[in-house]
Design an enzyme around this catalytic site. Structure first.
Site, PDB file in Angstrom:
ATOM      1  N   MET A  20       0.861  -1.201   0.000  1.00 25.14           N
ATOM      2  CA  MET A  20       0.000   0.000   0.000  1.00 25.14           C
ATOM      3  C   MET A  20       0.886   1.236   0.000  1.00 25.14           C
ATOM      4  O   MET A  20       1.856   1.299   0.749  1.00 25.14           O
ATOM      5  CB  MET A  20      -0.905   0.019   1.229  1.00 25.14           C
ATOM      6  CG  MET A  20      -1.694   1.329   1.371  1.00 25.14           C
ATOM      7  SD  MET A  20      -2.958   1.275   2.654  1.00 25.14           S
ATOM      8  CE  MET A  20      -1.949   1.272   4.126  1.00 25.14           C
ATOM      9  N   ASN A  21       0.538   2.251  -0.825  1.00 22.16           N
ATOM     10  CA  ASN A  21       1.135   3.573  -0.649  1.00 22.16           C
ATOM     11  C   ASN A  21       0.052   4.632  -0.471  1.00 22.16           C
ATOM     12  O   ASN A  21      -0.709   4.519   0.506  1.00 22.16           O
ATOM     13  CB  ASN A  21       2.246   3.882  -1.672  1.00 22.16           C
ATOM     14  CG  ASN A  21       1.903   3.784  -3.137  1.00 22.16           C
ATOM     15  OD1 ASN A  21       1.504   2.728  -3.613  1.00 22.16           O
ATOM     16  ND2 ASN A  21       2.086   4.850  -3.877  1.00 22.16           N
ATOM     17  N   ASP A  22      -0.041   5.619  -1.333  1.00 17.11           N
ATOM     18  CA  ASP A  22      -0.848   6.818  -1.050  1.00 17.11           C
ATOM     19  C   ASP A  22      -2.316   6.550  -0.693  1.00 17.11           C
ATOM     20  O   ASP A  22      -2.970   5.736  -1.357  1.00 17.11           O
ATOM     21  CB  ASP A  22      -0.897   7.737  -2.282  1.00 17.11           C
ATOM     22  CG  ASP A  22       0.441   7.935  -2.943  1.00 17.11           C
ATOM     23  OD1 ASP A  22       1.457   7.459  -2.432  1.00 17.11           O
ATOM     24  OD2 ASP A  22       0.444   8.580  -4.013  1.00 17.11           O
ATOM     25  N   GLN A  38      -3.477   3.360  -2.932  1.00 17.66           N
ATOM     26  CA  GLN A  38      -2.601   2.751  -3.928  1.00 17.66           C
ATOM     27  C   GLN A  38      -2.222   1.377  -3.407  1.00 17.66           C
ATOM     28  O   GLN A  38      -1.648   1.250  -2.323  1.00 17.66           O
ATOM     29  CB  GLN A  38      -1.358   3.624  -4.124  1.00 17.66           C
ATOM     30  CG  GLN A  38      -1.657   4.958  -4.776  1.00 17.66           C
ATOM     31  CD  GLN A  38      -1.936   4.806  -6.258  1.00 17.66           C
ATOM     32  OE1 GLN A  38      -1.010   4.663  -7.042  1.00 17.66           O
ATOM     33  NE2 GLN A  38      -3.212   4.833  -6.656  1.00 17.66           N
ATOM     34  N   SER A  82      -2.506   7.683  -8.275  1.00 22.17           N
ATOM     35  CA  SER A  82      -3.264   8.469  -7.290  1.00 22.17           C
ATOM     36  C   SER A  82      -4.258   9.458  -7.884  1.00 22.17           C
ATOM     37  O   SER A  82      -4.102   9.924  -9.013  1.00 22.17           O
ATOM     38  CB  SER A  82      -2.299   9.214  -6.371  1.00 22.17           C
ATOM     39  OG  SER A  82      -1.790   8.285  -5.445  1.00 22.17           O
ATOM     40  N   ARG A 145       0.569  14.100 -12.850  1.00 23.26           N
ATOM     41  CA  ARG A 145      -0.304  13.136 -12.168  1.00 23.26           C
ATOM     42  C   ARG A 145      -0.958  13.679 -10.899  1.00 23.26           C
ATOM     43  O   ARG A 145      -0.669  14.762 -10.442  1.00 23.26           O
ATOM     44  CB  ARG A 145       0.465  11.870 -11.838  1.00 23.26           C
ATOM     45  CG  ARG A 145       1.730  12.074 -11.002  1.00 23.26           C
ATOM     46  CD  ARG A 145       2.428  10.714 -10.807  1.00 23.26           C
ATOM     47  NE  ARG A 145       3.621  10.820  -9.996  1.00 23.26           N
ATOM     48  CZ  ARG A 145       4.843  11.066 -10.466  1.00 23.26           C
ATOM     49  NH1 ARG A 145       5.027  11.250 -11.752  1.00 23.26           N
ATOM     50  NH2 ARG A 145       5.874  11.139  -9.641  1.00 23.26           N
ATOM     51  N   GLU A 200       4.226  15.938  -6.390  1.00 25.61           N
ATOM     52  CA  GLU A 200       3.296  14.812  -6.392  1.00 25.61           C
ATOM     53  C   GLU A 200       2.123  15.165  -5.464  1.00 25.61           C
ATOM     54  O   GLU A 200       2.264  15.966  -4.546  1.00 25.61           O
ATOM     55  CB  GLU A 200       3.987  13.544  -5.875  1.00 25.61           C
ATOM     56  CG  GLU A 200       5.147  13.097  -6.758  1.00 25.61           C
ATOM     57  CD  GLU A 200       5.725  11.750  -6.313  1.00 25.61           C
ATOM     58  OE1 GLU A 200       5.737  10.833  -7.135  1.00 25.61           O
ATOM     59  OE2 GLU A 200       6.149  11.620  -5.159  1.00 25.61           O
TER      60      GLU A 200
HETATM   61  C1  FRU Z   1       3.339   9.242  -4.608  1.00 26.92           C
HETATM   62  C2  FRU Z   1       3.160   8.614  -5.987  1.00 26.92           C
HETATM   63  C3  FRU Z   1       2.196   9.397  -6.829  1.00 26.92           C
HETATM   64  C4  FRU Z   1       1.708   8.370  -7.819  1.00 26.92           C
HETATM   65  C5  FRU Z   1       1.633   7.136  -6.955  1.00 26.92           C
HETATM   66  C6  FRU Z   1       1.938   5.846  -7.682  1.00 26.92           C
HETATM   67  O1  FRU Z   1       3.772   8.331  -3.668  1.00 26.92           O
HETATM   68  O2  FRU Z   1       4.413   8.499  -6.633  1.00 26.92           O
HETATM   69  O3  FRU Z   1       2.749  10.551  -7.434  1.00 26.92           O
HETATM   70  O4  FRU Z   1       0.477   8.691  -8.386  1.00 26.92           O
HETATM   71  O5  FRU Z   1       2.569   7.320  -5.907  1.00 26.92           O
HETATM   72  O6  FRU Z   1       1.646   4.749  -6.858  1.00 26.92           O
END
Ligand code: FRU
Length: 533
Positions: A20-22, A38, A82, A145, A200
């Site tokens: 998991m990220n954002d 994410q 994202s 993005r 970002e």
């Molecule tokens: C930030 C990022 C966003 C992108 C997403 C991809 O952590 O790099 O800019 O949309 O993660 O997972």
């Protein structure tokens, strides 16, 4: 999953497994809170990114649903990156997200719920008009993005900003649309900066002056200021200003990275965050991704990587010069086993155990009376880097300042492992200057981990005679709120000894001056429910 999971969190949001990220598109809809994120549903590595989706009635306990959108079309086959949700005027929510297309260009796409009367919004349909925005002209196709929540101006025209860059200039591109489908780029970005590189996950929203209440993304009047947040250099930075919707002019008070005024949501590990307006409780809530600081191999062994910060309410400070964050009140339903005391004097060298709580899973609030100014060292906060100061001064030494005093969290009984979260007090022009540090250098006997030392100043009112610290401790995360939430520092730690019942919590003072704990309250925390549908 391996049986032993000493680092898995108990009340910080995580999917059941994998990457998991954002945080994406958080919102409140028909009585239900939604969080998208994410997510790689297949492995604990950042690939095959889809929008994970979970729902909650209280932002504490969650039910995990199937991913809302996954790579499937030429315009998002290499990743559904994202984005944000916007509640359209008739109450229907819309997702704007970044797709990484067949050619690895970043484009902006729209998805709508299949059945908007389902409060869980389980199925989403991608628009036949996708992609809606593509990187043409001077826009770099791999740095374009992360659309924000859109807002409508008084002219009823929609606006949205997209993060990006033109050459070395980081910026928020502004797009406009009458119908949410056909978007044109404004020739003037909302804002840009030479000092930052690519932006970002921008966020742009109003906050009320002199109020604890939040406000929706459309609102703007003489009682509001606007916040612009951008994620770069691994940190979430923000600036404050005035936004005029008629002209889309955003006039700022201080720019990003200005010396002596570099505002960040959090000075530790906290990135790609996003806010939303919670219309049920009239507040603005912030979510942020807290990445791991162990290795990619550790992620494979654990079977997961990435957590979210505890949701934070976010408001403008009383003096209007910064934002203030605090864990949302719902956290209190997890509290159990309170330990509390008042008026305890800590002499130089004291290390005092807070016993009677689960120190690996706790919520701690402590307030210290500040030492006498006349005896403390002078410093000019504009001339020093707080993070460096934390590294140089450390938690165990004293050179004539007040402190270091604070907490030793996730500490082993013999203190060979400890994360020191502490303050040091200086003076400048007859006023207190408070440095806040979170020192991970002794957090684990394990090798191969990132063990940074974080630091930041806490802005003080000249009349302040105390400094408080709130720490949310949850196995491998320590989320710290200094000075009632004026300075936040979040850290990830992976102790070898100080796990589960072997973890301890101490209050310490290594300053030559005595420090008084005016009040301490600590609670064991129950486990939140995070279950599949
Ligand atoms: C930030 C990022 C966003 C992108 C997403 C991809 O952590 O790099 O800019 O949309 O993660 O997972």
């Amino acid at each position: 999953l391996p049986k032993e999971q000493p680092y898995r969190t108990a009340y910080h949001f995580q999917p059941l497994k994998n990457w998991m990220n954002d945080p994406n598109g958080p919102m409140y809809y028909k009585g239900v809170y939604h969080l998208f994120f994410q997510h790689n549903p297949y492995a604990p590595v950042p690939r095959n990114i889809a929008w994970g989706h979970s729902i909650s009635y209280d932002l504490v306990n969650w039910v995990h649903l199937e991913p809302a959108i996954s790579p499937s079309e030429p315009y998002d086959i290499n990743g559904c990156w994202s984005g944000s949700t916007t509640i359209l005027p008739r109450g229907k929510p819309a997702i704007l997200y970044t797709g990484v297309d067949l050619n690895n260009s970043q484009v902006q796409n729209l998805a709508m719920p299949k059945n908007a009367s389902d409060p869980f919004l389980r199925e989403w349909v991608k628009s036949p008009h996708n992609p809606l925005m593509s990187p043409v002209d001077d826009i770099d196709r791999s740095d374009f993005r992360d659309p924000t929540t859109a807002w409508q101006g008084p002219d009823k025209v929609w606006r949205v900003i997209i993060g990006g860059r033109i050459n070395a200039l980081g910026m928020a591109f502004l797009y406009q649309s009458k119908d949410f489908v056909n978007w044109t780029r404004s020739n003037k970005p909302l804002h840009s900066s030479t000092k930052t590189g690519m932006w970002e996950c921008p966020d742009f929203y109003p906050v009320r002056i002199n109020s604890q209440n939040g406000i929706n993304n459309f609102a703007q009047d003489k009682f509001t200021k606007h916040v612009l947040k951008a994620s770069f250099n691994g940190q979430d930075h923000y600036i404050l200003g005035n936004y005029i919707p008629q002209t889309d002019n955003f006039s700022i008070e201080y720019d990003f990275m200005e010396t002596g005024f570099d505002l960040r949501y959090d000075y530790g590990k906290f990135y790609a965050s996003k806010t939303f307006y919670d219309s049920a409780k009239k507040r603005r809530i912030l979510w942020g991704w807290v990445a791991e600081s162990d290795t990619a191999l550790d992620a494979i062994i654990k079977g997961w990587a990435g957590i979210q910060s505890f949701p934070r309410s976010i408001v403008l400070s009383a003096n209007g010069r910064q934002l203030v964050q605090w864990p949302i009140n719902e956290i209190e339903k997890l509290r159990t086993n309170n330990v509390s005391f008042e008026g305890k004097e800590l002499e130089q060298g004291s290390v005092f155990e807070v016993s009677g709580i689960t120190a690996s899973q706790a919520d701690v609030e402590v307030s210290f009376d500040l030492p006498n100014l006349s005896e403390t060292e002078s410093i000019d906060p504009n001339q020093v880097d707080p993070q460096q100061l934390c590294s140089q001064k450390g938690a165990s030494t004293n050179n004539g300042t007040g402190g270091p005093f604070g907490l030793l969290a996730l500490a082993s009984k013999d203190l060979t492992e400890q994360t020191a979260v502490y303050f040091r007090i200086f003076k400048r022009d007859g006023k207190h200057v408070v440095l806040m540090c979170s020192d991970q250098s002794r957090s684990s006997l394990r090798e191969g981990l990132e063990k940074p030392i974080y630091g930041a100043f806490v802005n003080m009112d000249p009349n302040d005679r105390k400094i408080s610290l709130r720490s949310l401790i949850d196995h491998s995360i320590i989320e710290n709120y200094g000075g009632e939430g004026r300075t936040c520092i979040t850290a990830r730690v992976y102790p070898k000894l100080a796990i589960d019942k072997e973890a301890h919590l101490y209050v310490f003072n290594n300053g030559t001056l005595n420090v008084r704990i005016s009040k301490l309250n600590a609670w064991s925390m129950k486990r939140a429910q995070l279950v599949p549908y």
